[in-house]
Design an enzyme around this catalytic site. Structure first.
Site, PDB file in Angstrom:
ATOM      1  N   LYS A 170       0.867  -1.178   0.000  1.00 54.11           N
ATOM      2  CA  LYS A 170       0.000   0.000   0.000  1.00 54.11           C
ATOM      3  C   LYS A 170       0.903   1.226   0.000  1.00 54.11           C
ATOM      4  O   LYS A 170       1.467   1.620   1.016  1.00 54.11           O
ATOM      5  CB  LYS A 170      -0.897   0.063   1.240  1.00 54.11           C
ATOM      6  CG  LYS A 170      -1.932   1.189   1.074  1.00 54.11           C
ATOM      7  CD  LYS A 170      -2.505   1.700   2.382  1.00 54.11           C
ATOM      8  CE  LYS A 170      -1.680   2.772   3.015  1.00 54.11           C
ATOM      9  NZ  LYS A 170      -1.514   4.020   2.222  1.00 54.11           N
ATOM     10  N   GLU A 245      10.260   1.820  10.490  1.00 52.44           N
ATOM     11  CA  GLU A 245      11.239   2.904  10.456  1.00 52.44           C
ATOM     12  C   GLU A 245      10.436   4.179  10.604  1.00 52.44           C
ATOM     13  O   GLU A 245       9.656   4.540   9.728  1.00 52.44           O
ATOM     14  CB  GLU A 245      12.012   2.887   9.140  1.00 52.44           C
ATOM     15  CG  GLU A 245      13.221   3.787   9.195  1.00 52.44           C
ATOM     16  CD  GLU A 245      13.345   4.631   7.979  1.00 52.44           C
ATOM     17  OE1 GLU A 245      13.556   5.849   8.163  1.00 52.44           O
ATOM     18  OE2 GLU A 245      13.228   4.115   6.854  1.00 52.44           O
ATOM     19  N   CYS A 279      13.674  11.155   7.073  1.00 49.03           N
ATOM     20  CA  CYS A 279      13.582  10.737   8.475  1.00 49.03           C
ATOM     21  C   CYS A 279      14.918  10.891   9.188  1.00 49.03           C
ATOM     22  O   CYS A 279      14.955  11.056  10.391  1.00 49.03           O
ATOM     23  CB  CYS A 279      13.088   9.306   8.572  1.00 49.03           C
ATOM     24  SG  CYS A 279      13.899   8.224   7.396  1.00 49.03           S
ATOM     25  N   GLU A 379       9.720  16.475  15.207  1.00 43.94           N
ATOM     26  CA  GLU A 379      10.204  16.331  13.846  1.00 43.94           C
ATOM     27  C   GLU A 379       9.443  17.333  12.971  1.00 43.94           C
ATOM     28  O   GLU A 379       8.221  17.268  12.878  1.00 43.94           O
ATOM     29  CB  GLU A 379       9.929  14.899  13.372  1.00 43.94           C
ATOM     30  CG  GLU A 379      10.412  14.624  11.977  1.00 43.94           C
ATOM     31  CD  GLU A 379      10.244  13.153  11.589  1.00 43.94           C
ATOM     32  OE1 GLU A 379       9.157  12.593  11.798  1.00 43.94           O
ATOM     33  OE2 GLU A 379      11.222  12.584  11.065  1.00 43.94           O
TER      34      GLU A 379
HETATM   35  P1  NAI Z   1       1.730   8.719   7.948  1.00 43.75           P
HETATM   36  O1  NAI Z   1       2.560   7.909   8.874  1.00 43.75           O
HETATM   37  O2  NAI Z   1       0.338   9.033   8.320  1.00 43.75           O
HETATM   38  O3  NAI Z   1       1.680   7.984   6.518  1.00 43.75           O
HETATM   39  C1  NAI Z   1       2.598   7.023   6.096  1.00 43.75           C
HETATM   40  C2  NAI Z   1       1.858   5.787   5.572  1.00 43.75           C
HETATM   41  O4  NAI Z   1       1.124   5.176   6.619  1.00 43.75           O
HETATM   42  C3  NAI Z   1       0.846   6.090   4.477  1.00 43.75           C
HETATM   43  O5  NAI Z   1       0.874   5.055   3.527  1.00 43.75           O
HETATM   44  C4  NAI Z   1      -0.462   6.097   5.240  1.00 43.75           C
HETATM   45  O6  NAI Z   1      -1.562   5.828   4.434  1.00 43.75           O
HETATM   46  C5  NAI Z   1      -0.225   5.002   6.241  1.00 43.75           C
HETATM   47  N1  NAI Z   1      -1.049   5.054   7.457  1.00 43.75           N
HETATM   48  C6  NAI Z   1      -1.473   6.155   8.113  1.00 43.75           C
HETATM   49  N2  NAI Z   1      -2.177   5.804   9.205  1.00 43.75           N
HETATM   50  C7  NAI Z   1      -2.210   4.455   9.247  1.00 43.75           C
HETATM   51  C8  NAI Z   1      -2.811   3.500  10.118  1.00 43.75           C
HETATM   52  N3  NAI Z   1      -3.517   3.859  11.184  1.00 43.75           N
HETATM   53  N4  NAI Z   1      -2.646   2.192   9.846  1.00 43.75           N
HETATM   54  C9  NAI Z   1      -1.922   1.802   8.778  1.00 43.75           C
HETATM   55  N5  NAI Z   1      -1.363   2.647   7.902  1.00 43.75           N
HETATM   56  C10 NAI Z   1      -1.486   3.963   8.132  1.00 43.75           C
HETATM   57  O7  NAI Z   1       2.552  10.030   7.646  1.00 43.75           O
HETATM   58  P2  NAI Z   1       2.003  11.483   7.197  1.00 43.75           P
HETATM   59  O8  NAI Z   1       0.764  11.843   7.944  1.00 43.75           O
HETATM   60  O9  NAI Z   1       1.915  11.519   5.742  1.00 43.75           O
HETATM   61  O10 NAI Z   1       3.204  12.421   7.717  1.00 43.75           O
HETATM   62  C11 NAI Z   1       3.143  12.915   9.039  1.00 43.75           C
HETATM   63  C12 NAI Z   1       4.513  12.972   9.661  1.00 43.75           C
HETATM   64  O11 NAI Z   1       5.072  11.684   9.700  1.00 43.75           O
HETATM   65  C13 NAI Z   1       5.541  13.815   8.944  1.00 43.75           C
HETATM   66  O12 NAI Z   1       5.445  15.166   9.249  1.00 43.75           O
HETATM   67  C14 NAI Z   1       6.811  13.223   9.459  1.00 43.75           C
HETATM   68  O13 NAI Z   1       7.104  13.759  10.723  1.00 43.75           O
HETATM   69  C15 NAI Z   1       6.487  11.762   9.606  1.00 43.75           C
HETATM   70  N6  NAI Z   1       6.916  10.957   8.445  1.00 43.75           N
HETATM   71  C16 NAI Z   1       8.040  10.200   8.561  1.00 43.75           C
HETATM   72  C17 NAI Z   1       8.489   9.482   7.484  1.00 43.75           C
HETATM   73  C18 NAI Z   1       9.710   8.638   7.561  1.00 43.75           C
HETATM   74  O14 NAI Z   1      10.339   8.386   6.543  1.00 43.75           O
HETATM   75  N7  NAI Z   1      10.072   8.130   8.724  1.00 43.75           N
HETATM   76  C19 NAI Z   1       7.823   9.543   6.188  1.00 43.75           C
HETATM   77  C20 NAI Z   1       6.623  10.328   6.184  1.00 43.75           C
HETATM   78  C21 NAI Z   1       6.220  11.012   7.284  1.00 43.75           C
END
Ligand code: NAI
Ligand code: MG
Length: 442
Positions: A170, A245, A279, A379
């Site tokens: 996904k 991660e 990240c 972050e």
């Molecule tokens: P997010 O963690 O909500 O989204 C990442 C993925 O997780 C997407 O595919 C999303 O659809 C999925 N997801 C979201 N909620 C979920 C759930 N309850 N169960 C299963 N899958 C779920 O990240 P978002 O909202 O786009 O970004 C928010 C913050 O997250 C950013 O500001 C940053 O701080 C952090 N982030 C960190 C990343 C990294 O590489 N470690 C990458 C993206 C965001």
């Protein structure tokens, strides 16, 4: 316009069970570049059933068969390399040059590395009284973010294919186009039906269904801490393996014996790479108190050199942030930094001049930050650097470790000295005197 309203299940593109489409926005223009569908648990069920069936045969393939498959995938990927880079640039705003050089290139880098490991990986080891056999885990669920869309998929899908696992991906609903093109590539390369499946959707709709599915053996996630916690909890009931991660607030310790101006300039570049959306971004720069003035000047100069601009322009060094939501979150944090008394030395609130359309952020540097301020704790995931000064090395190490995160860290200085300090940082991946923090290493 990209139209990818179907999902890829059991080797073919299929209609969603309950089709709800969703626009994909280019953050540089704020315009739609196409649509995908948001699926639900019923779509996940179909994909998991296909992956479970395919595992019976794919798990029994030979190393040589899987090497041949990965080599074929690389060939097809190279032929469509520019399509992938274009999609990444448009879906998440990476400058096209960066999308081509770094973002799209991560697939090739991980594929080559996986092939190198696979060629002489010991799947079986014979010991005096026992034998160890390393087997594929089974059906894997992969949930990926938007910041390095192809990289994060590469880190999960390529090793799974190499090991003999089958999977359901996904991708991020914010940046799903490169993943759809990748799916075409995997299909054309002849990945057997059911081995790789892709279902688009959001976290609550598809991500949650993957995390809780009884026939998924492992879930691997990259993204926010918030979602990571939800996924781990949802996976617990079926005793899945969970790999995550999550975020970071990585310290970049600049030691007294470093070339201060150079280390600061590299640190700024590292923090601002990929518009700060990595990240492992070195987002807290720790400088010796006696060199603070030099560091501030070097950081200001480095930040002022970086001009955000249109992602489609080959000359652009910094694109917008990914979405309006992220833009607003970053603006709020910049304002919080000012409110809490940090000294703004470059950038600041609002959009850069001439870039009123698009989610552009001014490359921003704060000095005289203390580690208890919000901008030092949370972050930001945007081009915002916090400079914190320290009195002695013990204090530098203490500040570096005073964070809820532990993903990465950076040290610059005389190499042996830097290594000793690196050993004291409680984080998983430490860069010593590297320029790895330039955002080309997600
Ligand atoms: P997010 O963690 O909500 O989204 C990442 C993925 O997780 C997407 O595919 C999303 O659809 C999925 N997801 C979201 N909620 C979920 C759930 N309850 N169960 C299963 N899958 C779920 O990240 P978002 O909202 O786009 O970004 C928010 C913050 O997250 C950013 O500001 C940053 O701080 C952090 N982030 C960190 C990343 C990294 O590489 N470690 C990458 C993206 C965001
Ligand atoms: Mg987008």
């Amino acid at each position: 316009m990209y139209t990818f309203n179907d999902f890829y299940i059991n080797g073919e593109w299929v209609k969603p069970q309950d089709g709800k489409t969703c626009e994909v926005i280019n953050p540089a223009t704020e315009k739609s570049i196409g649509t995908i569908s948001l699926g639900n648990a019923a779509d996940v069920d179909l994909a998991v059933a296909a992956a479970k069936k395919a595992f019976e045969t794919y798990s029994q393939t030979s190393r040589d068969e899987r090497i041949a498959l990965l080599e074929r995938i690389k060939e097809v990927y190279m032929a469509r390399y520019d399509d992938v880079a274009q999609a990444i640039s448009q879906e998440m705003g990476a400058p096209i040059r960066f999308a081509k050089r770094s973002q799209a290139g991560t697939w090739v880098m991980h594929l080559d590395q996986t092939l190198a490991v696979l060629r002489d990986y010991k799947f079986e080891e014979t010991h005096a009284a026992h034998e160890i056999r390393k087997e594929p885990i089974g059906v894997c669920g992969f949930i990926t973010p938007w910041n390095w869309p192809i990289n994060q998929i590469a880190c999960k899908v390529i090793p799974a294919l190499a090991a003999g696992c089958t999977c359901i991906l996904k991708p991020s609903e914010i940046a799903p186009i490169s993943a759809a093109i990748l799916t075409e590539i995997l299909h054309e390369a002849g990945v057997p039906a059911g081995v790789y499946n892709m279902v688009n959707g959001d976290g609550p709709g598809v991500g949650a269904a993957i995390s809780a599915h009884p026939d998924i053996d492992m879930v691997s996630f990259t993204g926010s801490t918030r979602a990571g916690i939800a996924i781990a909890k949802a996976a617990a009931d079926t005793v899945k393996r969970v790999a995550q991660e999550l975020g970071g607030k990585s310290a970049n310790i600049i030691l007294d014996d470093a070339d201060i101006a150079t280390a600061v300039a590299n640190g700024v570049k590292g923090c601002f790479g990929n518009t700060g959306q990595s990240c492992n971004a070195p987002s807290r720069m720790l400088v010796p108190e006696q060199h603070l003035a030099t560091a501030i000047e070097a950081a200001r100069a480095a930040a002022e050199k970086i001009k955000p601009g249109d992602s489609a322009d080959e000359k652009t060094m910094m694109g917008p942030v990914v979405s309006e939501l992220q833009y607003n979150k970053i603006q709020a944090l910049i304002n919080k930094g000012i409110e809490e008394g940090a000294e703004l030395i470059a950038g600041g609130p609002g959009k850069p001049e001439g870039l009123e359309t698009g989610y552009f952020v001014k490359p921003t540097v704060f000095a005289n930050v203390t580690n208890d301020m919000t901008i030092a704790r949370e972050e930001v995931f945007g081009p915002v650097l916090s400079i914190i000064s320290y009195k002695d090395e013990d204090e530098a190490v203490a500040i570096a470790n005073d964070t809820v995160y532990g993903l990465s860290g950076y040290v610059s200085g005389e190499p042996e000295h830097a290594k000793q300090i690196a050993k004291r940082i409680r984080a998983g991946m430490i860069h010593i005197n590297g320029e790895e923090g330039d955002g080309s290493n997600p």
